[in-house]
Design a protein around this motif. Sequence first.
Motif, PDB file in Angstrom:
ATOM      1  N   SER A 140       0.827  -1.198   0.000  1.00  0.00           N
ATOM      2  CA  SER A 140       0.000   0.000   0.000  1.00  0.00           C
ATOM      3  C   SER A 140       0.870   1.261   0.000  1.00  0.00           C
ATOM      4  O   SER A 140       0.371   2.373   0.024  1.00  0.00           O
ATOM      5  CB  SER A 140      -0.965   0.006   1.185  1.00  0.00           C
ATOM      6  N   GLU A 141       2.186   1.062  -0.015  1.00  0.00           N
ATOM      7  CA  GLU A 141       3.114   2.197  -0.059  1.00  0.00           C
ATOM      8  C   GLU A 141       4.354   1.764  -0.817  1.00  0.00           C
ATOM      9  O   GLU A 141       4.738   0.588  -0.754  1.00  0.00           O
ATOM     10  CB  GLU A 141       3.497   2.593   1.386  1.00  0.00           C
ATOM     11  N   LEU A 142       4.959   2.695  -1.535  1.00  0.00           N
ATOM     12  CA  LEU A 142       6.288   2.407  -2.063  1.00  0.00           C
ATOM     13  C   LEU A 142       7.191   3.602  -1.816  1.00  0.00           C
ATOM     14  O   LEU A 142       6.754   4.754  -1.810  1.00  0.00           O
ATOM     15  CB  LEU A 142       6.245   1.989  -3.544  1.00  0.00           C
ATOM     16  N   LYS A 143       8.451   3.308  -1.551  1.00  0.00           N
ATOM     17  CA  LYS A 143       9.412   4.360  -1.249  1.00  0.00           C
ATOM     18  C   LYS A 143      10.429   4.436  -2.383  1.00  0.00           C
ATOM     19  O   LYS A 143      11.116   3.456  -2.677  1.00  0.00           O
ATOM     20  CB  LYS A 143      10.117   4.051   0.078  1.00  0.00           C
ATOM     21  N   ILE A 144      10.469   5.608  -3.019  1.00  0.00           N
ATOM     22  CA  ILE A 144      11.419   5.791  -4.118  1.00  0.00           C
ATOM     23  C   ILE A 144      12.820   5.877  -3.526  1.00  0.00           C
ATOM     24  O   ILE A 144      13.074   6.701  -2.635  1.00  0.00           O
ATOM     25  CB  ILE A 144      11.141   7.078  -4.914  1.00  0.00           C
ATOM     26  N   ASP A 145      13.702   5.047  -4.002  1.00  0.00           N
ATOM     27  CA  ASP A 145      15.061   5.027  -3.462  1.00  0.00           C
ATOM     28  C   ASP A 145      15.754   6.378  -3.663  1.00  0.00           C
ATOM     29  O   ASP A 145      15.534   7.068  -4.659  1.00  0.00           O
ATOM     30  CB  ASP A 145      15.882   3.926  -4.128  1.00  0.00           C
ATOM     31  N   ARG A 146      16.624   6.708  -2.716  1.00  0.00           N
ATOM     32  CA  ARG A 146      17.265   8.017  -2.782  1.00  0.00           C
ATOM     33  C   ARG A 146      18.205   8.157  -3.979  1.00  0.00           C
ATOM     34  O   ARG A 146      18.570   9.259  -4.365  1.00  0.00           O
ATOM     35  CB  ARG A 146      17.967   8.342  -1.477  1.00  0.00           C
ATOM     36  N   MET A 147      18.559   7.033  -4.592  1.00  0.00           N
ATOM     37  CA  MET A 147      19.347   7.062  -5.827  1.00  0.00           C
ATOM     38  C   MET A 147      18.677   7.946  -6.895  1.00  0.00           C
ATOM     39  O   MET A 147      19.351   8.593  -7.684  1.00  0.00           O
ATOM     40  CB  MET A 147      19.492   5.638  -6.361  1.00  0.00           C
ATOM     41  N   PHE A 148      17.327   7.969  -6.898  1.00  0.00           N
ATOM     42  CA  PHE A 148      16.592   8.766  -7.882  1.00  0.00           C
ATOM     43  C   PHE A 148      16.259  10.153  -7.343  1.00  0.00           C
ATOM     44  O   PHE A 148      16.090  11.091  -8.106  1.00  0.00           O
ATOM     45  CB  PHE A 148      15.285   8.048  -8.272  1.00  0.00           C
ATOM     46  N   ILE A 149      16.125  10.255  -6.008  1.00  0.00           N
ATOM     47  CA  ILE A 149      15.727  11.527  -5.396  1.00  0.00           C
ATOM     48  C   ILE A 149      16.914  12.503  -5.360  1.00  0.00           C
ATOM     49  O   ILE A 149      16.776  13.672  -5.710  1.00  0.00           O
ATOM     50  CB  ILE A 149      15.171  11.300  -3.966  1.00  0.00           C
ATOM     51  N   ALA A 150      18.082  11.983  -4.953  1.00  0.00           N
ATOM     52  CA  ALA A 150      19.246  12.863  -4.771  1.00  0.00           C
ATOM     53  C   ALA A 150      19.571  13.697  -6.016  1.00  0.00           C
ATOM     54  O   ALA A 150      19.807  14.907  -5.907  1.00  0.00           O
ATOM     55  CB  ALA A 150      20.450  12.048  -4.309  1.00  0.00           C
TER      56      ALA A 150
END
Length: 285
Positions: free
Chosen positions: A197-207
Motif C-alpha cells: 500500500s506504499e512504495l518508497k522511491i530510493d534516494r538514488m533517484f531523489i538525490a
Amino acid sequence: EKTNETFEPICIADSASQEDLIWNISLQARIDAALSNGEIYLAFQPKIMVQTGEIVGAEALVRWKDPVKGHIPPDYFIRQCETAGRMSQLTRFVLEEACKAGNAFEKEGLQLPIAVNISATLLHERSIVSMVSDVLDRHAYDPRRLTLEITETFRISNLDLAAEILGELKALGAKISMDDFGVGAASLEALLKLPFSELKIDRMFIAPMTTDAKALGIVKNILQMGRDLRIIVVAEGVEDAGTLTLLRDSGCIVAQGFAISRPVRFEKILQYHKAREIGALKNIV
Ligand code: C2E
Ligand code: MG
Ligand code: MG
Ligand code: MG
C-alpha cells in the motif's frame, strides 16, 4: 595411489569452514549480548506531508553502538545478522522496541504509524507472521499503526509464498511498504504480485532530481504510477530544500530525509511534533 579411499574421514570440516563456524558462534554471541545490553537500539526518522510538514509516520532504524568500535553501520551488521542466523532475533527486537515507542507516542497524544524494516529473506518462512502477531499482542499494539517496509525485494525467491505471507500480515492490519523502489531486479513484478500500500522511491533517484532530467522523469513517472495504483509514494533521501520544493511541485505527498530530519532518538520525534503544533516549524517546507 588410492589405497586409502574407503578410510577417508567423512565429517571433519576443513580448516576454513571450522574458522567460519567459530567466527559465526562468536558473532552470534556478540549480537545476542548487544541485543540485551543496550548497545543495539532504535533511531526514528519522520515521514512528513510535503505540503504541511505534518508528521505522518516514523521509520525505526536500528543502531549498534559498540563500546570499542563505536557506531557499526546497519547495512554492515544486518548482513552479519544474516550470516549468523540472527535476523529474526534482530527483527523481533526492533518490533518490540517500535511497539514500545509507538505506545509512548500515543500516550503523548501522537498517533503515529511506526515503520519497521523487514528483510526480504524473512519472507521465505511463515514464522514471521506469528512473530509479528505475537509482538503486537504482547504490547497491546494496534496493528494499524504498524508499517512493514520490505527491503531488498529482489531477494525474494518465491513471490507466491511471499504474497501469502504478506497477505496474512496485511490481514492483521499492518500496512505493507516496498522499500528502495527502483533498485535491483524484479521491482515491478513484486509490485504486481505483492499487496503493497506504499512504495518508497530510493534516494538514488531523489538525490539527483534537481540536476538530472532523467532522474526527475523517473520520479515523476513513479509518482504517477502511485496515483494509478492508489498507493502512497514516499520520497526518501530528501537532502535539501530545493529537492523538497521540486517534489511538492511534482505532486509528491510524503517525504523523508535529512532536509526534514536525520534519524533521531524518539524523544526528538515528540519534540518535532510539539514544535510543529505550536507553529515553531511552520515554514519547514
Ligand atoms: P532504508 O530502510 O532505505 O533506510 C533509509 C536509510 O537512508 C537510513 O540509513 C537513513 O539513515 C538514510 N537516510 C535517510 N535520509 C537520508 C538522506 O537525506 N540522505 C542520505 N544520504 N541518507 C538518508 P541507515 O539507518 O544507515 O539504514 C540503512 C539500511 O539498513 C536501511 O535502508 C534498511 O535497509 C536497513 N535497516 C535499518 N534498520 C533495519 C532493521 O531494523 N531491520 C532491517 N532488516 N533492516 C534495517
Ligand atoms: Mg526502510
Ligand atoms: Mg529505503
Ligand atoms: Mg536502503
